[in-house]
Design a protein around this motif. Structure first.
Motif, PDB file in Angstrom:
ATOM      1  N   GLY A   1       0.774  -1.289  -0.093  1.00  0.00           N
ATOM      2  CA  GLY A   1      -0.070   0.006   0.166  1.00  0.00           C
ATOM      3  C   GLY A   1       0.882   1.359   0.115  1.00  0.00           C
ATOM      4  O   GLY A   1       0.676   2.291   0.506  1.00  0.00           O
TER       5      GLY A   1
ATOM      6  N   TYR B   1       1.468   7.908  20.508  1.00  0.00           N
ATOM      7  CA  TYR B   1       0.448   7.219  20.207  1.00  0.00           C
ATOM      8  C   TYR B   1       0.199   6.307  21.533  1.00  0.00           C
ATOM      9  O   TYR B   1       0.807   5.355  21.860  1.00  0.00           O
ATOM     10  CB  TYR B   1       0.321   6.275  19.058  1.00  0.00           C
TER      11      TYR B   1
ATOM     12  N   GLU C   1      -1.270  -2.998  17.474  1.00  0.00           N
ATOM     13  CA  GLU C   1      -2.360  -1.780  17.193  1.00  0.00           C
ATOM     14  C   GLU C   1      -1.556  -0.607  17.096  1.00  0.00           C
ATOM     15  O   GLU C   1      -1.651   0.372  16.293  1.00  0.00           O
ATOM     16  CB  GLU C   1      -3.306  -1.770  18.339  1.00  0.00           C
TER      17      GLU C   1
ATOM     18  N   GLU D   1      -0.049  -0.666  13.620  1.00  0.00           N
ATOM     19  CA  GLU D   1      -1.160  -0.431  12.336  1.00  0.00           C
ATOM     20  C   GLU D   1      -1.489   1.299  12.548  1.00  0.00           C
ATOM     21  O   GLU D   1      -1.670   1.548  11.329  1.00  0.00           O
ATOM     22  CB  GLU D   1      -2.430  -1.154  12.903  1.00  0.00           C
ATOM     23  N   ARG D   2      -1.524   1.629  13.292  1.00  0.00           N
ATOM     24  CA  ARG D   2      -2.000   3.157  13.573  1.00  0.00           C
ATOM     25  C   ARG D   2      -0.834   4.189  12.713  1.00  0.00           C
ATOM     26  O   ARG D   2      -0.970   5.067  12.196  1.00  0.00           O
ATOM     27  CB  ARG D   2      -1.937   3.800  14.993  1.00  0.00           C
TER      28      ARG D   2
ATOM     29  N   ILE E   1       1.193   2.927  10.441  1.00  0.00           N
ATOM     30  CA  ILE E   1       1.168   2.678   9.210  1.00  0.00           C
ATOM     31  C   ILE E   1       0.004   3.338   8.431  1.00  0.00           C
ATOM     32  O   ILE E   1       0.175   3.841   7.242  1.00  0.00           O
ATOM     33  CB  ILE E   1       1.079   1.230   8.928  1.00  0.00           C
ATOM     34  N   ALA E   2      -0.970   3.330   9.222  1.00  0.00           N
ATOM     35  CA  ALA E   2      -2.186   3.969   8.628  1.00  0.00           C
ATOM     36  C   ALA E   2      -1.882   5.724   8.639  1.00  0.00           C
ATOM     37  O   ALA E   2      -2.183   6.213   7.223  1.00  0.00           O
ATOM     38  CB  ALA E   2      -3.472   3.932   9.596  1.00  0.00           C
ATOM     39  N   TYR E   3      -1.178   6.080   9.432  1.00  0.00           N
ATOM     40  CA  TYR E   3      -0.795   7.547   9.423  1.00  0.00           C
ATOM     41  C   TYR E   3       0.403   7.544   8.320  1.00  0.00           C
ATOM     42  O   TYR E   3       0.151   8.676   7.136  1.00  0.00           O
ATOM     43  CB  TYR E   3       0.132   7.874  10.433  1.00  0.00           C
TER      44      TYR E   3
ATOM     45  N   ARG F   1       0.235   5.907   5.319  1.00  0.00           N
ATOM     46  CA  ARG F   1      -0.545   5.868   4.153  1.00  0.00           C
ATOM     47  C   ARG F   1      -1.179   7.168   3.859  1.00  0.00           C
ATOM     48  O   ARG F   1      -1.690   7.308   2.772  1.00  0.00           O
ATOM     49  CB  ARG F   1      -1.723   4.589   4.250  1.00  0.00           C
ATOM     50  N   GLY F   2      -1.226   8.041   4.902  1.00  0.00           N
ATOM     51  CA  GLY F   2      -1.815   9.126   4.495  1.00  0.00           C
ATOM     52  C   GLY F   2      -0.973  10.252   3.541  1.00  0.00           C
ATOM     53  O   GLY F   2      -1.509  11.195   2.910  1.00  0.00           O
TER      54      GLY F   2
ATOM     55  N   THR G   1       0.419   8.712   0.772  1.00  0.00           N
ATOM     56  CA  THR G   1       0.741   7.898  -0.334  1.00  0.00           C
ATOM     57  C   THR G   1      -0.324   8.225  -1.390  1.00  0.00           C
ATOM     58  O   THR G   1      -1.477   8.837  -0.992  1.00  0.00           O
ATOM     59  CB  THR G   1       0.708   6.573   0.005  1.00  0.00           C
TER      60      THR G   1
END
Length: 263
Positions: A10, A181, A188, A191-192, A194-196, A198-199, A201
């Motif tokens: 991703g 965080y 978890e 995952e947070r 990586i989610a950040y 991906r913001g 990308t």
């Protein structure tokens, strides 16, 4: 066996320092980290790099003391030189790099994190600091230079000469940590992060622009203002010539969400 695990998904490359229990690095780990940075740099699908440590106790405890004790001075010099080159390669890569501080981040571990663009720590997961003075040496993987650029010369001297380690909240107050965080588990938390990541990308964020912003700042800080402004103009001209800039300007005028393609 690789001492740095590499995966990409991703738009995010995850580099995990993996030598339990403390993820302390040797020349072998630095070579693996160097190779992973280059892999992420050349992977056209990767727009953001995340570096973390295996497990939930240590991001990295720095260089292995036993290795340094047993090595001869020539090896130690070239070991430090290569480590510096590896972290400089990370800084020079025009892709955003995030350090996910999952545990204790001390000595050379903090020096790795300082070479990243953003540092996100897990609440109450460990300590941070540069305690090398207790070993009779200085932070030799860029710590004296990068810490001073973050917190100022006087504060950097104080922190390194005292050699104290402190919690991530104090690191946040000093400007060493960007975000903290709170997460019930290591998974978890990661995952947070990586989610950040991906913001930043494609297709929602102009990754080309993000990378050039990084390069403008990282290089601009090392030269005079006029040279920094000249670099900024050149990078801006490169972006103005891109399809992403045309898409961003068109989307703004058409009042719609842009779809960036990294071209």
């Amino acid at each position: 066996m690789a001492l740095v695990d590499y995966s990409a998904l991703g738009g995010v490359a995850l580099l995990t320092l993996n030598d339990p229990p403390a993820n302390a690095y040797t020349h072998e780990m630095m070579k693996d980290l160097d190779a992973a940075i280059l892999a992420a740099r050349f992977d056209a699908e990767v727009q953001v790099i995340v570096i973390t440590g295996a497990g939930d106790k240590f991001f990295c405890a720095g260089a292995k003391i036993g290795m340094l004790r047993d090595a001869d001075p020539t090896f130690k010099y070239y070991f430090c030189l290569h480590a510096n080159e590896t972290l400089s390669r990370l800084e020079h890569t025009p892709k955003l790099c995030i350090a996910a501080l999952n545990g204790h981040t001390v000595g050379g571990g903090l020096e790795i994190a300082l070479a990243c663009d953003i540092r996100i720590a897990r609440k109450n997961a460990g300590k941070i600091g540069l305690p090398e003075v207790a070993l009779g040496v200085l932070p030799g993987t860029g710590g004296t230079q990068r810490l001073a650029r973050l917190v100022g010369g006087s504060r950097a001297i104080q922190l390194m000469c005292e050699g104290k380690t402190f919690d991530f909240e104090t690191g946040h107050q000093l400007g060493l940590v960007n975000e903290i965080y709170e997460a019930p588990s290591h998974q978890e938390y990661l995952e947070r992060v990586i989610a950040y990541a991906r913001g930043f990308t494609l297709p929602n964020r102009a990754a080309l622009a993000v990378g050039r912003i990084k390069r403008a700042v990282q290089t601009g800080l090392e030269v005079g203002l006029e040279q920094g402004l000249a670099l900024e103009r050149e990078l801006q001209a490169e972006l103005f010539a891109s399809d992403d800039a045309r898409e961003g300007l068109a989307a703004y005028m058409e009042k719609r969400k842009p779809i960036f393609r990294g071209k």
